[in-house]
Design a protein around this motif. Sequence first.
Motif, PDB file in Angstrom:
ATOM      1  N   THR A  79       0.866  -1.180   0.000  1.00 28.58           N
ATOM      2  CA  THR A  79       0.000   0.000   0.000  1.00 28.58           C
ATOM      3  C   THR A  79       0.901   1.229   0.000  1.00 28.58           C
ATOM      4  O   THR A  79       1.819   1.327   0.811  1.00 28.58           O
ATOM      5  CB  THR A  79      -0.914   0.017   1.235  1.00 28.58           C
ATOM      6  OG1 THR A  79      -1.706  -1.169   1.237  1.00 28.58           O
ATOM      7  CG2 THR A  79      -1.818   1.243   1.226  1.00 28.58           C
ATOM      8  N   THR A  80       0.641   2.134  -0.921  1.00 29.86           N
ATOM      9  CA  THR A  80       1.420   3.366  -1.034  1.00 29.86           C
ATOM     10  C   THR A  80       0.502   4.538  -0.693  1.00 29.86           C
ATOM     11  O   THR A  80      -0.595   4.643  -1.225  1.00 29.86           O
ATOM     12  CB  THR A  80       1.996   3.522  -2.454  1.00 29.86           C
ATOM     13  OG1 THR A  80       2.747   2.351  -2.758  1.00 29.86           O
ATOM     14  CG2 THR A  80       2.890   4.740  -2.560  1.00 29.86           C
ATOM     15  N   THR A  81       0.971   5.379   0.209  1.00 27.88           N
ATOM     16  CA  THR A  81       0.170   6.520   0.645  1.00 27.88           C
ATOM     17  C   THR A  81       0.960   7.816   0.496  1.00 27.88           C
ATOM     18  O   THR A  81       2.188   7.804   0.420  1.00 27.88           O
ATOM     19  CB  THR A  81      -0.261   6.370   2.121  1.00 27.88           C
ATOM     20  OG1 THR A  81       0.904   6.256   2.931  1.00 27.88           O
ATOM     21  CG2 THR A  81      -1.153   5.158   2.316  1.00 27.88           C
ATOM     22  N   GLY A  82       0.237   8.899   0.469  1.00 26.80           N
ATOM     23  CA  GLY A  82       0.847  10.220   0.438  1.00 26.80           C
ATOM     24  C   GLY A  82      -0.047  11.193   1.176  1.00 26.80           C
ATOM     25  O   GLY A  82      -1.248  10.944   1.341  1.00 26.80           O
ATOM     26  N   GLU A  83       0.514  12.287   1.612  1.00 26.14           N
ATOM     27  CA  GLU A  83      -0.233  13.272   2.393  1.00 26.14           C
ATOM     28  C   GLU A  83      -0.569  14.496   1.547  1.00 26.14           C
ATOM     29  O   GLU A  83       0.225  14.929   0.719  1.00 26.14           O
ATOM     30  CB  GLU A  83       0.591  13.697   3.606  1.00 26.14           C
ATOM     31  CG  GLU A  83       0.839  12.556   4.570  1.00 26.14           C
ATOM     32  CD  GLU A  83       1.759  12.940   5.720  1.00 26.14           C
ATOM     33  OE1 GLU A  83       2.144  14.119   5.823  1.00 26.14           O
ATOM     34  OE2 GLU A  83       2.093  12.033   6.502  1.00 26.14           O
ATOM     35  N   LEU A  84      -1.752  15.025   1.803  1.00 22.84           N
ATOM     36  CA  LEU A  84      -2.191  16.281   1.182  1.00 22.84           C
ATOM     37  C   LEU A  84      -2.193  17.355   2.267  1.00 22.84           C
ATOM     38  O   LEU A  84      -3.236  17.870   2.666  1.00 22.84           O
ATOM     39  CB  LEU A  84      -3.586  16.134   0.578  1.00 22.84           C
ATOM     40  CG  LEU A  84      -3.720  15.158  -0.578  1.00 22.84           C
ATOM     41  CD1 LEU A  84      -5.153  15.066  -1.036  1.00 22.84           C
ATOM     42  CD2 LEU A  84      -2.826  15.570  -1.729  1.00 22.84           C
ATOM     43  N   GLY A  85      -1.014  17.616   2.802  1.00 19.03           N
ATOM     44  CA  GLY A  85      -0.888  18.583   3.884  1.00 19.03           C
ATOM     45  C   GLY A  85      -1.738  18.166   5.067  1.00 19.03           C
ATOM     46  O   GLY A  85      -1.813  16.997   5.406  1.00 19.03           O
ATOM     47  N   SER A  86      -2.432  19.123   5.660  1.00 21.78           N
ATOM     48  CA  SER A  86      -3.266  18.834   6.824  1.00 21.78           C
ATOM     49  C   SER A  86      -4.622  18.251   6.435  1.00 21.78           C
ATOM     50  O   SER A  86      -5.397  17.865   7.302  1.00 21.78           O
ATOM     51  CB  SER A  86      -3.478  20.111   7.637  1.00 21.78           C
ATOM     52  OG  SER A  86      -4.148  21.071   6.843  1.00 21.78           O
ATOM     53  N   ARG A  87      -4.891  18.169   5.133  1.00 21.62           N
ATOM     54  CA  ARG A  87      -6.189  17.652   4.685  1.00 21.62           C
ATOM     55  C   ARG A  87      -6.337  16.154   4.915  1.00 21.62           C
ATOM     56  O   ARG A  87      -7.442  15.659   5.094  1.00 21.62           O
ATOM     57  CB  ARG A  87      -6.407  17.959   3.215  1.00 21.62           C
ATOM     58  CG  ARG A  87      -6.495  19.429   2.952  1.00 21.62           C
ATOM     59  CD  ARG A  87      -7.082  19.683   1.589  1.00 21.62           C
ATOM     60  NE  ARG A  87      -7.047  21.088   1.274  1.00 21.62           N
ATOM     61  CZ  ARG A  87      -7.923  21.982   1.697  1.00 21.62           C
ATOM     62  NH1 ARG A  87      -8.897  21.606   2.480  1.00 21.62           N
ATOM     63  NH2 ARG A  87      -7.822  23.243   1.356  1.00 21.62           N
ATOM     64  N   GLY A  88      -5.242  15.405   4.853  1.00 19.64           N
ATOM     65  CA  GLY A  88      -5.327  13.971   5.090  1.00 19.64           C
ATOM     66  C   GLY A  88      -4.440  13.164   4.166  1.00 19.64           C
ATOM     67  O   GLY A  88      -3.588  13.690   3.453  1.00 19.64           O
ATOM     68  N   VAL A 142       1.116  16.174  -3.425  1.00 25.14           N
ATOM     69  CA  VAL A 142       1.264  15.014  -2.547  1.00 25.14           C
ATOM     70  C   VAL A 142       2.677  14.985  -1.972  1.00 25.14           C
ATOM     71  O   VAL A 142       3.662  15.058  -2.692  1.00 25.14           O
ATOM     72  CB  VAL A 142       0.985  13.709  -3.315  1.00 25.14           C
ATOM     73  CG1 VAL A 142       1.016  12.507  -2.376  1.00 25.14           C
ATOM     74  CG2 VAL A 142      -0.352  13.792  -4.043  1.00 25.14           C
ATOM     75  N   SER A 143       2.760  14.863  -0.651  1.00 26.41           N
ATOM     76  CA  SER A 143       4.072  14.804   0.002  1.00 26.41           C
ATOM     77  C   SER A 143       4.161  13.561   0.880  1.00 26.41           C
ATOM     78  O   SER A 143       3.179  12.844   1.078  1.00 26.41           O
ATOM     79  CB  SER A 143       4.286  16.061   0.859  1.00 26.41           C
ATOM     80  OG  SER A 143       3.320  16.116   1.890  1.00 26.41           O
ATOM     81  N   ASN A 144       5.354  13.330   1.394  1.00 26.84           N
ATOM     82  CA  ASN A 144       5.598  12.228   2.329  1.00 26.84           C
ATOM     83  C   ASN A 144       5.056  10.898   1.787  1.00 26.84           C
ATOM     84  O   ASN A 144       4.352  10.176   2.485  1.00 26.84           O
ATOM     85  CB  ASN A 144       4.999  12.550   3.703  1.00 26.84           C
ATOM     86  CG  ASN A 144       5.626  11.721   4.794  1.00 26.84           C
ATOM     87  OD1 ASN A 144       6.734  11.202   4.641  1.00 26.84           O
ATOM     88  ND2 ASN A 144       4.926  11.568   5.901  1.00 26.84           N
ATOM     89  N   ILE A 145       5.387  10.590   0.541  1.00 33.26           N
ATOM     90  CA  ILE A 145       4.920   9.355  -0.094  1.00 33.26           C
ATOM     91  C   ILE A 145       5.676   8.174   0.499  1.00 33.26           C
ATOM     92  O   ILE A 145       6.905   8.178   0.552  1.00 33.26           O
ATOM     93  CB  ILE A 145       5.098   9.430  -1.622  1.00 33.26           C
ATOM     94  CG1 ILE A 145       4.220  10.556  -2.175  1.00 33.26           C
ATOM     95  CG2 ILE A 145       4.767   8.096  -2.272  1.00 33.26           C
ATOM     96  CD1 ILE A 145       4.417  10.835  -3.645  1.00 33.26           C
ATOM     97  N   LYS A 146       4.904   7.173   0.952  1.00 36.26           N
ATOM     98  CA  LYS A 146       5.495   5.989   1.583  1.00 36.26           C
ATOM     99  C   LYS A 146       4.853   4.733   1.018  1.00 36.26           C
ATOM    100  O   LYS A 146       3.655   4.696   0.763  1.00 36.26           O
ATOM    101  CB  LYS A 146       5.258   6.009   3.093  1.00 36.26           C
ATOM    102  CG  LYS A 146       5.948   7.127   3.810  1.00 36.26           C
ATOM    103  CD  LYS A 146       5.637   7.070   5.292  1.00 36.26           C
ATOM    104  CE  LYS A 146       6.314   8.236   6.002  1.00 36.26           C
ATOM    105  NZ  LYS A 146       5.968   8.289   7.412  1.00 36.26           N
ATOM    106  N   SER A 147       5.665   3.721   0.856  1.00 38.06           N
ATOM    107  CA  SER A 147       5.210   2.424   0.385  1.00 38.06           C
ATOM    108  C   SER A 147       5.527   1.403   1.465  1.00 38.06           C
ATOM    109  O   SER A 147       6.654   1.352   1.957  1.00 38.06           O
ATOM    110  CB  SER A 147       5.950   2.090  -0.918  1.00 38.06           C
ATOM    111  OG  SER A 147       5.523   0.856  -1.412  1.00 38.06           O
ATOM    112  N   SER A 148       4.531   0.598   1.849  1.00 36.61           N
ATOM    113  CA  SER A 148       4.781  -0.404   2.887  1.00 36.61           C
ATOM    114  C   SER A 148       4.062  -1.705   2.552  1.00 36.61           C
ATOM    115  O   SER A 148       3.013  -1.702   1.898  1.00 36.61           O
ATOM    116  CB  SER A 148       4.329   0.109   4.253  1.00 36.61           C
ATOM    117  OG  SER A 148       2.948   0.370   4.238  1.00 36.61           O
TER     118      SER A 148
END
Length: 157
Positions: A79-88, A142-148
């Motif tokens: 699962t790869t996720t990324g952040e949209l600032g404080s929005r989620g 999109v920031s702080n993209i992580k794959s786990s």
Amino acid sequence: MWSSSGLKITGKYGTWNGQEAELHSTAPVDGMLLLVKYGGQAPGPEWMTIDLGNRFPISGIRHALEVPVDEVSNIHAVTTTGELGSRGTVTILAEARDGRLAASANDLGLKEWLIMECGFHTYFDEPVTRSSAFGWLPAALVSNIKSSVSWRKDNDS
């Protein structure tokens, strides 16, 4: 699927013939798994080529090869996720050639914002309260993209 930076994007993977490959599913059908490769040339003449047309999140050409499940090791889901600032946080599903990211979201407030501001849609036009929202985002949002690894076959008992 891998991003242009080499990061695994949300999907299912395994090792076949000493190389990591994307899988259509982690569940074998009649003892076989389907390896998939998106775009480019087929890895070999035994691979079938399918034109997916304009389909979210992956359009265009897909190459596929059925292989015996016992030839595939290290079966896992990512699962790869990324952040949209404080929005989620969004789940990243694919990357377009132009760098945009296909994404989905489940948080109600974030879904509503993505639908209003970014042109996202719900699946099958379901009400936003009953469906994820999906669409394309400029990578710069999109920031702080992580794959786990979210699941590994050997750990599924």
